[in-house]
Design an enzyme around this catalytic site. Structure first.
Site, PDB file in Angstrom:
ATOM      1  N   HIS A  10      87.655  37.017  44.168  1.00  0.00           N
ATOM      2  CA  HIS A  10      86.475  37.254  43.191  1.00  0.00           C
ATOM      3  C   HIS A  10      85.466  38.146  44.318  1.00  0.00           C
ATOM      4  O   HIS A  10      84.998  37.582  45.044  1.00  0.00           O
ATOM      5  CB  HIS A  10      85.845  36.215  42.721  1.00  0.00           C
ATOM      6  CG  HIS A  10      86.505  35.598  41.548  1.00  0.00           C
ATOM      7  ND1 HIS A  10      86.642  34.216  41.179  1.00  0.00           N
ATOM      8  CD2 HIS A  10      87.384  36.033  40.740  1.00  0.00           C
ATOM      9  CE1 HIS A  10      87.489  34.128  40.286  1.00  0.00           C
ATOM     10  NE2 HIS A  10      87.871  35.068  39.949  1.00  0.00           N
ATOM     11  N   GLU A  38      86.016  25.662  46.404  1.00  0.00           N
ATOM     12  CA  GLU A  38      84.990  26.111  46.092  1.00  0.00           C
ATOM     13  C   GLU A  38      83.828  25.719  46.982  1.00  0.00           C
ATOM     14  O   GLU A  38      83.631  24.768  47.402  1.00  0.00           O
ATOM     15  CB  GLU A  38      84.348  25.685  44.685  1.00  0.00           C
ATOM     16  CG  GLU A  38      85.296  26.046  43.485  1.00  0.00           C
ATOM     17  CD  GLU A  38      85.203  27.303  43.129  1.00  0.00           C
ATOM     18  OE1 GLU A  38      84.221  28.370  43.379  1.00  0.00           O
ATOM     19  OE2 GLU A  38      85.749  27.803  42.241  1.00  0.00           O
ATOM     20  N   HIS A  66      86.874  30.209  47.192  1.00  0.00           N
ATOM     21  CA  HIS A  66      85.982  30.896  46.402  1.00  0.00           C
ATOM     22  C   HIS A  66      84.709  30.526  46.544  1.00  0.00           C
ATOM     23  O   HIS A  66      83.924  29.822  47.433  1.00  0.00           O
ATOM     24  CB  HIS A  66      86.406  30.219  44.685  1.00  0.00           C
ATOM     25  CG  HIS A  66      87.663  30.777  44.130  1.00  0.00           C
ATOM     26  ND1 HIS A  66      87.587  31.786  43.359  1.00  0.00           N
ATOM     27  CD2 HIS A  66      88.874  30.658  44.670  1.00  0.00           C
ATOM     28  CE1 HIS A  66      88.867  32.187  43.054  1.00  0.00           C
ATOM     29  NE2 HIS A  66      89.651  31.442  43.848  1.00  0.00           N
ATOM     30  N   GLU A 109      82.375  36.525  45.749  1.00  0.00           N
ATOM     31  CA  GLU A 109      82.052  35.673  46.519  1.00  0.00           C
ATOM     32  C   GLU A 109      82.660  35.718  47.873  1.00  0.00           C
ATOM     33  O   GLU A 109      83.968  35.680  48.231  1.00  0.00           O
ATOM     34  CB  GLU A 109      83.242  34.655  45.698  1.00  0.00           C
ATOM     35  CG  GLU A 109      82.922  34.483  44.104  1.00  0.00           C
ATOM     36  CD  GLU A 109      83.586  33.483  43.442  1.00  0.00           C
ATOM     37  OE1 GLU A 109      84.626  32.913  43.796  1.00  0.00           O
ATOM     38  OE2 GLU A 109      83.623  33.700  42.240  1.00  0.00           O
TER      39      GLU A 109
END
Length: 431
Positions: free
Chosen positions: A56, A261, A167, A59
């Site tokens: 992404h 994450e 992420h 990110e």
């Protein structure tokens, strides 16, 4: 980034190798840096591992952490015995940016939102992989994108044992499955979708989170967002998604991948990068070292020649894996007693008992004996065969055959311990 990678590769030619796995929609290289004592050649008997960041584009923390990690590994090789051991026994492949086009249009300081998240054609790359649970797919994974096609090809060529997808937008280690069989209600489900290797995946997620001083506390990023016990979650229990990369790695190629994450803010100010590096440095290294847990070895014929593409499965864990052209195999397992099933075309199937201990990976070498053509003891698996969770027959199948005309011969016991809609809306909120 390209300049930095090229400079580092030329400065450390004995520890690094730079290669591109393809190009983005707009023609930017998808650079991978190998960091290893053998950067240009696979080390026989030693695993390949990878990190993929910035799929992404907005990110950005993972992208920057990969550059820091490269520098840390090459600088520490001659001074830190643990790093030297890791690089002497592992080939580490780092893809800092899977979505360089998205990164170019994202903006520093934007903690939320979707600007730069997608590739240049507007596709979410973490919804663009083949999906076992939902073969029909949706708009986002019906048409493969150059970036995901490059990663799929890369993963098919190198037998990765362990992987992490980096992420931002949350602070948690999320493990497979990301999708659920209840596809009709998947946008609203909050129940776990567990793999046959759930114990291993939880351990891998905890390895990352417990070495992270903030993630391990399981504190919510802000009001109205989830808090995760010990900093880990099953992906589908958090929110289900179709076409995710971690499920693809595991089901299609037996590579155990966890989604990491790493920041509540997707693109924090550059001034905060030193803090993120310090928080993640130990976790990034310790996680990769888990590739050396479990069982590894070689499958050979009676003459000591490697058996390539032998199909292996740990009994009771119906997602299989294969040997390399050198006959190598690896499987991450926690301490315990297991039975390994081994199949190969033209050979009698085998069952081998093994024990895994905490201190060292178990070295297990398996010899296969040829089957006579009229024995009818083995038939080569067809594309329709699969064991439990596995890809559609239309996709590359890495699984052991489900049906065979005789039970595998027992080895008698060898023990060794020496060795897109709502999903897009949700993902913009949660990461």
């Amino acid at each position: 980034m390209t300049k930095y990678l090229r400079t580092t590769s030329s400065r450390y030619p004995n520890l690094t190798a730079l290669y591109s796995i393809g190009k983005s929609v707009q023609g930017r290289d998808l650079w991978v840096m190998v960091v290893s004592a053998s950067p240009y050649e696979h080390m026989i008997g030693k695993p390949d591992v990878k990190y993929v960041a910035n799929m992404h584009g907005n990110e950005a923390v993972g992208r920057e952490l990969m550059l820091h990690l490269i520098q840390y590994l090459v600088n520490s090789y001659s001074t830190d015995p643990y790093i030297k051991w890791l690089l002497d026994n592992t080939r580490i492949h780092l893809l800092p940016s899977m979505n360089p086009d998205g990164f170019e249009v994202s903006r520093e300081g934007q903690c939320d939102g979707g600007q730069g998240r997608y590739n240049a054609r507007g596709f979410d790359l973490n919804r663009n992989f083949p999906d076992y649970f939902k073969q029909a797919g949706d708009r986002n994974n019906k048409r493969g994108q150059p970036e995901t096609d490059a990663v799929k090809e890369w993963t098919s060529k190198i037998q990765f044992v362990l992987s992490g997808g980096l992420h931002g937008g949350a602070l948690v280690a999320s493990y497979p499955f990301d999708n659920t069989p209840n596809s009709m209600f998947q946008n609203y489900a909050s129940t776990p979708s567990l793999t046959p290797d759930d114990d291993v995946f939880k351990h891998l997620a905890l390895t990352y989170s417990t070495n992270h001083p903030v993630m391990s506390r399981g504190v919510a990023c802000k009001a109205g967002t989830p808090a995760f016990n010990r900093g880990i979650t099953n992906g589908a229990e958090w929110y289900p998604l179709t076409g995710g990369m971690q499920d693809f790695n595991y089901v299609w190629y037996g590579c155990m991948e966890v989604t990491l994450e790493l920041s509540c803010c997707k693109f924090p100010p550059a001034s905060e990068l030193p803090k993120f590096w310090e928080e993640n440095r130990v976790s990034l290294v310790k996680f990769l070292a888990e590739a050396h847990r479990g069982v590894h070895g070689f499958v050979m014929d009676e003459n000591g020649n490697p058996v390539e593409k032998a199909a292996l499965k740990v009994k009771g864990r119906d997602v299989g894996f294969q040997t390399t052209k050198y006959g190598e195999f690896w499987r991450i397992l926690l301490p315990g007693v297991y039975k390994l099933e081994v199949y190969a075309e033209g050979y009698l199937p085998r069952e081998v008992d093994l024990m895994v201990v905490e201190q060292h990976p178990t070295l297990l070498n398996v010899t296969l004996h040829p089957a006579k053509r009229n024995d009818n003891l083995y038939r080569h698996p067809t594309v329709g065969d699969r064991l439990g969770p596995g890809p559609s027959p239309s996709y590359h199948n890495q699984h052991s055959p489900q049906s065979h005309t005789s039970k595998p011969a027992s080895d008698g016991g060898i023990f060794s311990s020496i060795t897109s809609g709502f999903n897009n809306f949700v993902s913009n909120i949660f990461g």
